[in-house]
Write an enzyme that holds these catalytic residues in place. Structure first.
Site, PDB file in Angstrom:
ATOM      1  N   HIS A   1     -17.729   2.533  52.284  1.00  0.00           N
ATOM      2  CA  HIS A   1     -19.187   3.062  52.532  1.00  0.00           C
ATOM      3  C   HIS A   1     -19.277   3.860  53.740  1.00  0.00           C
ATOM      4  O   HIS A   1     -20.435   3.367  54.563  1.00  0.00           O
ATOM      5  CB  HIS A   1     -20.221   1.638  52.519  1.00  0.00           C
TER       6      HIS A   1
ATOM      7  N   HIS B   1     -27.229   1.800  47.428  1.00  0.00           N
ATOM      8  CA  HIS B   1     -27.022   0.652  47.204  1.00  0.00           C
ATOM      9  C   HIS B   1     -27.934  -0.255  46.881  1.00  0.00           C
ATOM     10  O   HIS B   1     -27.870  -1.730  47.525  1.00  0.00           O
ATOM     11  CB  HIS B   1     -26.098   0.257  48.454  1.00  0.00           C
TER      12      HIS B   1
ATOM     13  N   GLU C   1     -24.658   1.928  41.119  1.00  0.00           N
ATOM     14  CA  GLU C   1     -24.515   2.940  42.144  1.00  0.00           C
ATOM     15  C   GLU C   1     -23.882   4.283  41.231  1.00  0.00           C
ATOM     16  O   GLU C   1     -22.728   4.269  41.105  1.00  0.00           O
ATOM     17  CB  GLU C   1     -23.576   2.496  43.135  1.00  0.00           C
TER      18      GLU C   1
END
Length: 344
Positions: free
Chosen positions: A109, A178, A309
């Site tokens: 991420h 997210h 996601e």
């Protein structure tokens, strides 16, 4: 009609660079969503059940302090590259890049200080808000000055999230939001009585560090066949699963299409996910362990929320047969995801 309000949510600590964090409240007759200028975070999302009552269906915190401390990306936009890059390494145009490792042996991420941990510049729109930031060349190890726009617009029961980016050097990019959902209302114990379906004929098996092996496997006859709705608790039990944290491979079309549905029969709340992206990571909050206290001081337990996601496939930068993960100068990255809420 969508009503848009802005207010101050808090002040970033000095060691984080200071700066005012604003909250933007978008409200229609059936949905109310609160979005922060820190990490473009969806801090609250209220939607109606069949009884007409509103309930907040995303995990998060009541105050800024919760978001500035360590948490698992609640509601945030993550980037430059969402999901995992194996060993934090990739090669672009003959040059090898090494990223910070923040997920075992891998980079996750965006690294140590990804897009979720920075302040964005907001612009209010008639029905939403557009956030902008320039990610400088070399930030978190990535090449190129990257200009990024994330736009949230609300129309009735539909929240659209559009991601655009332009770069000065060829760079990998993969943006997603997210948000952690529980349609029974955030703070509910678990998601076992939710019905979930994902429109995918294949998924990506992973190694023990959650990196795809490279195989694109058919869902047919496996626990990953979610093409018809399954009741999550019973499904996990039937297949002796600890939960999902996997990429499902969507049709490779750049057009908007319905890719997933979640429904909570007791309240009637339902959510559809539409996207232009090639993949969707279905995650069932396996790493929540009760140690985080969220809104209303509720402990967030394992399997108390799910994430859908929409994104490119994990580690696509290192897998040539996966969808393209590179953005080049002169091109524009442009993807949209639509979350459609209703009650039946």
């Amino acid at each position: 009609m969508t009503d848009v309000k802005r207010e101050v949510f808090g002040q970033m600590p000095q060691e984080e660079g200071g700066g005012v964090v604003e909250k933007f409240v978008l409200k229609s007759d059936s949905v109310k969503v609160e979005i922060l200028s820190l990490g473009c975070i969806i801090a609250a999302l209220e939607t109606k059940g069949r009884d007409g009552e509103f309930s907040d269906v995303v995990l998060g915190f009541d105050t800024l302090e919760g978001y500035t401390r360590k948490h698992p990306f609640f509601g945030a936009v993550v980037g430059r590259v969402a999901n995992r890059i194996a060993k934090g390494r990739f090669t672009v145009e003959g040059k090898e890049y090494q990223l910070f490792l923040n997920n075992g042996p891998n980079s996750l991420h965006g690294g140590a200080r990804g897009f979720d941990k920075v302040l964005w510049s907001p612009q209010v729109l008639p029905n939403g808000v557009c956030f902008f930031r320039l990610s400088p060349d070399g930030e978190e190890g990535y090449p190129g000055d990257l200009k990024v726009w994330v736009t949230y617009t609300l129309s009735g029961g539909e929240l659209a999230i559009n991601y655009r980016a332009q770069t000065s050097k060829t760079t990998p990019i993969n943006l997603t939001n997210h948000a952690y959902f529980n349609l029974a209302g955030q703070g509910s114990r678990d998601i076992y009585n939710h019905e979930i379906s994902v429109e995918a004929d294949s998924y990506l098996p992973v190694d023990d560090t959650k990196i795809p092996t490279g195989e694109v496997a058919a869902v047919q006859g496996t626990s990953f066949d979610l093409r018809q709705p399954v009741e999550l608790g019973k499904h996990l039990q039937k297949f002796h699963l600890d939960g999902f944290d996997h990429n499902f491979c969507l049709q490779q079309a750049r057009a908007r299409r319905l890719v997933a549905r979640a429904r909570h029969p007791p309240t009637g709340r339902a959510m559809e996910v539409h996207t232009t992206q090639p993949g969707i990571q279905f995650y069932t909050g396996n790493n929540l362990d009760g140690s985080l206290k969220g809104k209303g001081a509720v402990a967030y337990l394992k399997h108390s929320a799910f994430c859908l996601e929409t994104q490119n496939w994990p580690d696509a930068i290192n897998k040539p047969h996966f969808p393209n993960a590179l953005l080049r100068p002169g091109e524009e990255y442009n993807h949209t995801t639509w979350l459609v809420f209703n009650a039946a």
